[in-house]
Design a protein around this motif. Sequence first.
Motif, PDB file in Angstrom:
ATOM      1  N   SER A 145      25.466 -21.456 -35.110  1.00 37.97           N
ATOM      2  CA  SER A 145      24.862 -20.943 -33.880  1.00 37.97           C
ATOM      3  C   SER A 145      25.747 -19.894 -33.218  1.00 37.97           C
ATOM      4  N   LEU A 146      25.118 -18.920 -32.584  1.00 40.28           N
ATOM      5  CA  LEU A 146      25.858 -17.881 -31.876  1.00 40.28           C
ATOM      6  C   LEU A 146      26.210 -18.303 -30.456  1.00 40.28           C
ATOM      7  N   PHE A 147      25.321 -19.056 -29.812  1.00 43.20           N
ATOM      8  CA  PHE A 147      25.488 -19.417 -28.395  1.00 43.20           C
ATOM      9  C   PHE A 147      25.447 -20.943 -28.276  1.00 43.20           C
ATOM     10  N   LYS A 148      26.580 -21.542 -27.918  1.00 45.10           N
ATOM     11  CA  LYS A 148      26.643 -22.999 -27.874  1.00 45.10           C
ATOM     12  C   LYS A 148      27.723 -23.455 -26.899  1.00 45.10           C
ATOM     13  N   TYR A 149      27.461 -24.616 -26.297  1.00 40.60           N
ATOM     14  CA  TYR A 149      28.416 -25.241 -25.375  1.00 40.60           C
ATOM     15  C   TYR A 149      28.399 -26.749 -25.614  1.00 40.60           C
ATOM     16  N   PRO A 150      29.577 -27.385 -25.544  1.00 38.93           N
ATOM     17  CA  PRO A 150      30.920 -26.815 -25.339  1.00 38.93           C
ATOM     18  C   PRO A 150      31.432 -26.123 -26.597  1.00 38.93           C
ATOM     19  N   SER A 151      32.344 -25.204 -26.370  1.00 41.83           N
ATOM     20  CA  SER A 151      32.917 -24.420 -27.451  1.00 41.83           C
ATOM     21  C   SER A 151      34.424 -24.291 -27.232  1.00 41.83           C
ATOM     22  N   PRO A 152      35.214 -24.285 -28.303  1.00 38.47           N
ATOM     23  CA  PRO A 152      36.665 -24.115 -28.128  1.00 38.47           C
ATOM     24  C   PRO A 152      37.051 -22.737 -27.620  1.00 38.47           C
ATOM     25  N   LYS A 153      36.114 -21.777 -27.650  1.00 38.31           N
ATOM     26  CA  LYS A 153      36.445 -20.400 -27.295  1.00 38.31           C
ATOM     27  C   LYS A 153      36.098 -20.013 -25.862  1.00 38.31           C
ATOM     28  N   LYS A 154      35.247 -20.820 -25.191  1.00 39.81           N
ATOM     29  CA  LYS A 154      34.849 -20.441 -23.835  1.00 39.81           C
ATOM     30  C   LYS A 154      34.453 -21.679 -23.038  1.00 39.81           C
ATOM     31  N   PRO A 155      34.723 -21.671 -21.732  1.00 45.73           N
ATOM     32  CA  PRO A 155      34.381 -22.819 -20.890  1.00 45.73           C
ATOM     33  C   PRO A 155      32.874 -22.941 -20.685  1.00 45.73           C
ATOM     34  N   ILE A 156      32.437 -24.134 -20.290  1.00 45.72           N
ATOM     35  CA  ILE A 156      31.017 -24.357 -20.037  1.00 45.72           C
ATOM     36  C   ILE A 156      30.662 -23.820 -18.657  1.00 45.72           C
ATOM     37  N   PRO A 157      29.691 -22.919 -18.553  1.00 42.14           N
ATOM     38  CA  PRO A 157      29.267 -22.445 -17.225  1.00 42.14           C
ATOM     39  C   PRO A 157      28.765 -23.604 -16.369  1.00 42.14           C
ATOM     40  N   PHE A 158      28.960 -23.488 -15.091  1.00 43.87           N
ATOM     41  CA  PHE A 158      28.612 -24.576 -14.173  1.00 43.87           C
ATOM     42  C   PHE A 158      27.146 -24.980 -14.288  1.00 43.87           C
ATOM     43  N   ARG A 159      26.248 -23.996 -14.427  1.00 38.40           N
ATOM     44  CA  ARG A 159      24.816 -24.316 -14.466  1.00 38.40           C
ATOM     45  C   ARG A 159      24.466 -25.170 -15.681  1.00 38.40           C
ATOM     46  N   TYR A 160      25.229 -25.031 -16.765  1.00 38.60           N
ATOM     47  CA  TYR A 160      24.943 -25.829 -17.941  1.00 38.60           C
ATOM     48  C   TYR A 160      25.558 -27.217 -17.843  1.00 38.60           C
ATOM     49  N   MET A 161      26.616 -27.357 -17.069  1.00 41.79           N
ATOM     50  CA  MET A 161      27.150 -28.694 -16.811  1.00 41.79           C
ATOM     51  C   MET A 161      26.077 -29.551 -16.147  1.00 41.79           C
ATOM     52  N   ALA A 162      25.326 -28.939 -15.216  1.00 36.13           N
ATOM     53  CA  ALA A 162      24.243 -29.666 -14.553  1.00 36.13           C
ATOM     54  C   ALA A 162      23.151 -30.035 -15.548  1.00 36.13           C
ATOM     55  N   LEU A 163      22.907 -29.168 -16.529  1.00 40.04           N
ATOM     56  CA  LEU A 163      21.888 -29.448 -17.537  1.00 40.04           C
ATOM     57  C   LEU A 163      22.313 -30.612 -18.432  1.00 40.04           C
ATOM     58  N   PHE A 164      23.594 -30.673 -18.779  1.00 39.73           N
ATOM     59  CA  PHE A 164      24.104 -31.820 -19.534  1.00 39.73           C
ATOM     60  C   PHE A 164      23.787 -33.120 -18.792  1.00 39.73           C
ATOM     61  N   THR A 165      24.062 -33.127 -17.496  1.00 37.80           N
ATOM     62  CA  THR A 165      23.844 -34.335 -16.683  1.00 37.80           C
ATOM     63  C   THR A 165      22.372 -34.713 -16.654  1.00 37.80           C
ATOM     64  N   LEU A 166      21.491 -33.741 -16.460  1.00 34.35           N
ATOM     65  CA  LEU A 166      20.058 -34.023 -16.406  1.00 34.35           C
ATOM     66  C   LEU A 166      19.538 -34.562 -17.740  1.00 34.35           C
ATOM     67  N   ILE A 167      20.001 -33.999 -18.834  1.00 36.98           N
ATOM     68  CA  ILE A 167      19.573 -34.466 -20.156  1.00 36.98           C
ATOM     69  C   ILE A 167      19.987 -35.912 -20.378  1.00 36.98           C
ATOM     70  N   SER A 168      21.256 -36.218 -20.078  1.00 36.78           N
ATOM     71  CA  SER A 168      21.745 -37.583 -20.294  1.00 36.78           C
ATOM     72  C   SER A 168      21.027 -38.581 -19.401  1.00 36.78           C
ATOM     73  N   GLN A 169      20.709 -38.187 -18.170  1.00 39.31           N
ATOM     74  CA  GLN A 169      19.987 -39.082 -17.268  1.00 39.31           C
ATOM     75  C   GLN A 169      18.553 -39.297 -17.739  1.00 39.31           C
ATOM     76  N   ARG A 170      17.902 -38.233 -18.137  1.00 36.05           N
ATOM     77  CA  ARG A 170      16.503 -38.326 -18.563  1.00 36.05           C
ATOM     78  C   ARG A 170      16.358 -39.199 -19.812  1.00 36.05           C
ATOM     79  N   LEU A 171      17.271 -39.056 -20.764  1.00 38.73           N
ATOM     80  CA  LEU A 171      17.177 -39.786 -22.022  1.00 38.73           C
ATOM     81  C   LEU A 171      18.025 -41.056 -22.041  1.00 38.73           C
TER      82      LEU A 171
END
Length: 257
Positions: A145-171
């Motif tokens: 994949s070209l665009f993925k998080y988390p990645s060893p090369k770049k930090p996770i943008p804040f907006r995607y941290m919130a998406l991680f939380t929503l996914i884990s809560q929903r499922l």
Amino acid sequence: MIESNIDSKKYKYKNLSEPDKTKLILSLYQVFKSIWHGYSLDQFKKTFFNDNYIDDDIYVFTVEKTIIGYLLLRTIRIEMDHKIYSIMRISANITNQYLGKQLTLIPTASSGIKFFLKTLVNKQYFAIFLTANSPSSYSAIINRSLFKYPSPKKPIPFRYMALFTLISQRLKIPVKENLSFVCQYSGIKLNNETRKAMKWRHSPAREFYKKYCPNYTSGEAMIVIIPLNLFTGFCEIFHQIYLASIYKIKTLFGLLR
């Protein structure tokens, strides 16, 4: 057909009868428990076949009618910041003998492309969501994949941290405290045969994974998302077509090992 002796068949889970659903789940669980210990059939059903998904595609890989692996592609929708995200969750398990055959590459790429184009028509945001349960699986995701998080090369943008939380809560995914991209399934262990079958190579991606998931053989896994928009989505499409073409060429000339 994936290789000369490996067949694949696609099922639309929601279109199956209840007896056929039960039979299919039991067959897939046999593959799962040949790789992972400590997870009951009931736990397997609740985790992978609950009612949170609005669509389920299942690819089953067989050799002489014996199931040797499967790929689950399921869809949910999540609202965040007044935007609707269509999330495709990808899960797969392949028996030890066929690890590294890249059986999931073409069906994952083709299904991902179709789903992305469908979400564009519906004017929704799109993300792919996977759970990497070993350094090898995480490295494969990173390399494909070209665009993925988390990645060893770049930090996770804040907006995607919130998406991680929503996914884990929903499922209802059990995540580690202060690490919304690392989940922990208690009581499950990778069997010794699978551990030996995996290719243990050192790489930045594998070391990054082991830093956050040191107990991956005991149910610890990393949640990975691939967030896409119009530009990044088409970049991923061309990248996946390129990878699929390389795979077909290698298969044609017998270069896969």
